[in-house]
Design an enzyme around this catalytic site. Structure first.
Site, mmCIF file in Angstrom:
data_model
loop_
_atom_site.group_PDB
_atom_site.id
_atom_site.type_symbol
_atom_site.label_atom_id
_atom_site.label_comp_id
_atom_site.label_asym_id
_atom_site.label_seq_id
_atom_site.Cartn_x
_atom_site.Cartn_y
_atom_site.Cartn_z
ATOM 1 N N VAL A 58 0.868 -1.176 0.000
ATOM 2 C CA VAL A 58 0.000 0.000 0.000
ATOM 3 C C VAL A 58 0.901 1.222 0.000
ATOM 4 O O VAL A 58 2.056 1.168 0.439
ATOM 5 C CB VAL A 58 -0.942 0.033 1.222
ATOM 6 C CG1 VAL A 58 -1.988 -1.067 1.121
ATOM 7 C CG2 VAL A 58 -0.169 -0.079 2.524
ATOM 8 N N SER A 59 0.384 2.349 -0.492
ATOM 9 C CA SER A 59 1.224 3.518 -0.712
ATOM 10 C C SER A 59 1.517 4.322 0.539
ATOM 11 O O SER A 59 2.474 5.075 0.592
ATOM 12 C CB SER A 59 0.581 4.435 -1.762
ATOM 13 O OG SER A 59 0.467 3.758 -2.996
ATOM 14 N N LYS A 60 0.678 4.206 1.570
ATOM 15 C CA LYS A 60 0.848 5.027 2.759
ATOM 16 C C LYS A 60 1.203 4.182 3.969
ATOM 17 O O LYS A 60 0.663 3.101 4.166
ATOM 18 C CB LYS A 60 -0.427 5.828 3.043
ATOM 19 C CG LYS A 60 -0.762 6.832 1.948
ATOM 20 C CD LYS A 60 -2.016 7.629 2.293
ATOM 21 C CE LYS A 60 -2.344 8.637 1.195
ATOM 22 N NZ LYS A 60 -3.567 9.416 1.512
ATOM 23 N N GLN A 120 -4.265 3.158 4.900
ATOM 24 C CA GLN A 120 -4.498 2.115 3.908
ATOM 25 C C GLN A 120 -4.083 0.778 4.512
ATOM 26 O O GLN A 120 -3.112 0.703 5.266
ATOM 27 C CB GLN A 120 -3.690 2.385 2.631
ATOM 28 C CG GLN A 120 -4.107 3.651 1.892
ATOM 29 C CD GLN A 120 -3.272 3.874 0.637
ATOM 30 O OE1 GLN A 120 -2.228 3.287 0.455
ATOM 31 N NE2 GLN A 120 -3.758 4.745 -0.220
ATOM 32 N N SER A 172 5.330 4.167 -1.208
ATOM 33 C CA SER A 172 5.018 4.467 -2.599
ATOM 34 C C SER A 172 5.783 3.535 -3.521
ATOM 35 O O SER A 172 6.939 3.184 -3.251
ATOM 36 C CB SER A 172 5.382 5.920 -2.911
ATOM 37 O OG SER A 172 5.351 6.157 -4.309
#
Length: 220
Positions: free
Chosen positions: A10-12, A17, A42
C-alpha cells in the site's frame, strides 16, 4: 513444484491504507500467510525492504504472486526488468486481478508479458528521441550557453535508459544532456539505476496528484 510467494503493497505507511484485501486474495490463491511479504511505501521508492526480502526468498520453480501488476514496479521499464530477472532465475509471475490476469508459467501469460516488454522498449525510444529533439531545439534558440545546466525528468529518463547499455559513451551522453559527469552520476548510477536525486526529479515530473503507478495501472 515450487512455492507460491506473495507480495503486497500500500502507498501510505500512516495506517490509512490496509493490505487486507490484497492479503485475502493471496490466501485464496493458495499462498501461505507466512509467505506473504509487504511494504507500506510508494511504488516510486527504491527502498522497499519487503520487496527486497521477497525477491531474495524466491527460488527456481517458485512463483511470485501479486494482487495487481502495479504493486511490483516503479515504472514500466523497472517492471519488465524485474520480471525478466525472475524468468532468468526460472521463477514465474502470477497477477490475480486487473484488466487481464497474468501467469507467466503459461504460454498465454508469457505472450502477454512479451507485449509489455515491447511497449517498454518503444517507450524508451520515444523518450530518447523527444529528449534529443528538445535539446537540439533549445541549443538552436541559444538557451543552453551561459545558463546552469539542470536535470529534467526527460533528461533523467534518457540518462537512465542510456546508462543501462554498456556501449554508451558517458562523455557523449553528458554533452548531449548539457550536464557535467558529476551531475549525471548524482542522478543516475553507472548501471542505469536511479539515485535519490534522480528519483526526486522523476517523481516531481509526474505532476501534482499523479500516481507514480499510473502507466502500469492502465495495463493491469
Amino acid at each position: 513444484m515450487g512455492e507460491l510467494i506473495g507480495y503486497v503493497r500500500v502507498s501510505k505507511a500512516d495506517g490509512s491504507q490496509v493490505v487486507d484485501l490484497q492479503t485475502d486474495a493471496m490466501l485464496a490463491a493458495g499462498v501461505r500467510k507466512d509467505m506473504v511479504y509487504e511494504d507500506r511505501a510508494s511504488g516510486s521508492r527504491d527502498d522497499r525492504p519487503g520487496l527486497d526480502h521477497c525477491l531474495k526468498a524466491l527460488r527456481a520453480g517458485d512463483t511470485l504472486v501479486l494482487w495487481k501488476l502495479d504493486r511490483l514496479g516503479r515504472d514500466l521499464r523497472h517492471l519488465v526488468n524485474t520480471v525478466d530477472d525472475l524468468a532468468t532465475r526460472s521463477i514465474g509471475l502470477r497477477v490475480l486481478t486487473g484488466h487481464g490476469a497474468i501467469d507467466t508459467t503459461t504460454a498465454q501469460g508469457r505472450l502477454m508479458f512479451g507485449i509489455f516488454a515491447t511497449l517498454a522498449e518503444f517507450e524508451r525510444t520515444l523518450i530518447r528521441e523527444r529528449t534529443i529533439a528538445g535539446l537540439a531545439s533549445a541549443r538552436a534558440r541559444g538557451r543552453v550557453g551561459g545558463r546552469k545546466a539542470v536535470m529534467t525528468p526527460a533528461k533523467v529518463r534518457l540518462a537512465e535508459s542510456a546508462m543501462g547499455h554498456p556501449e554508451t559513451n558517458v562523455a557523449a551522453l553528458c554533452k548531449e544532456l548539457g550536464v557535467s559527469r558529476q551531475t549525471l552520476y548524482r542522478h543516475v548510477a553507472p548501471d542505469g539505476s536511479l539515485r535519490p536525486d534522480g528519483c526526486r526529479i522523476v517523481g516531481a515530473g509526474r505532476g501534482t496528484g499523479a500516481s507514480g503507478d499510473r502507466r502500469i495501472e492502465a495495463l493491469s
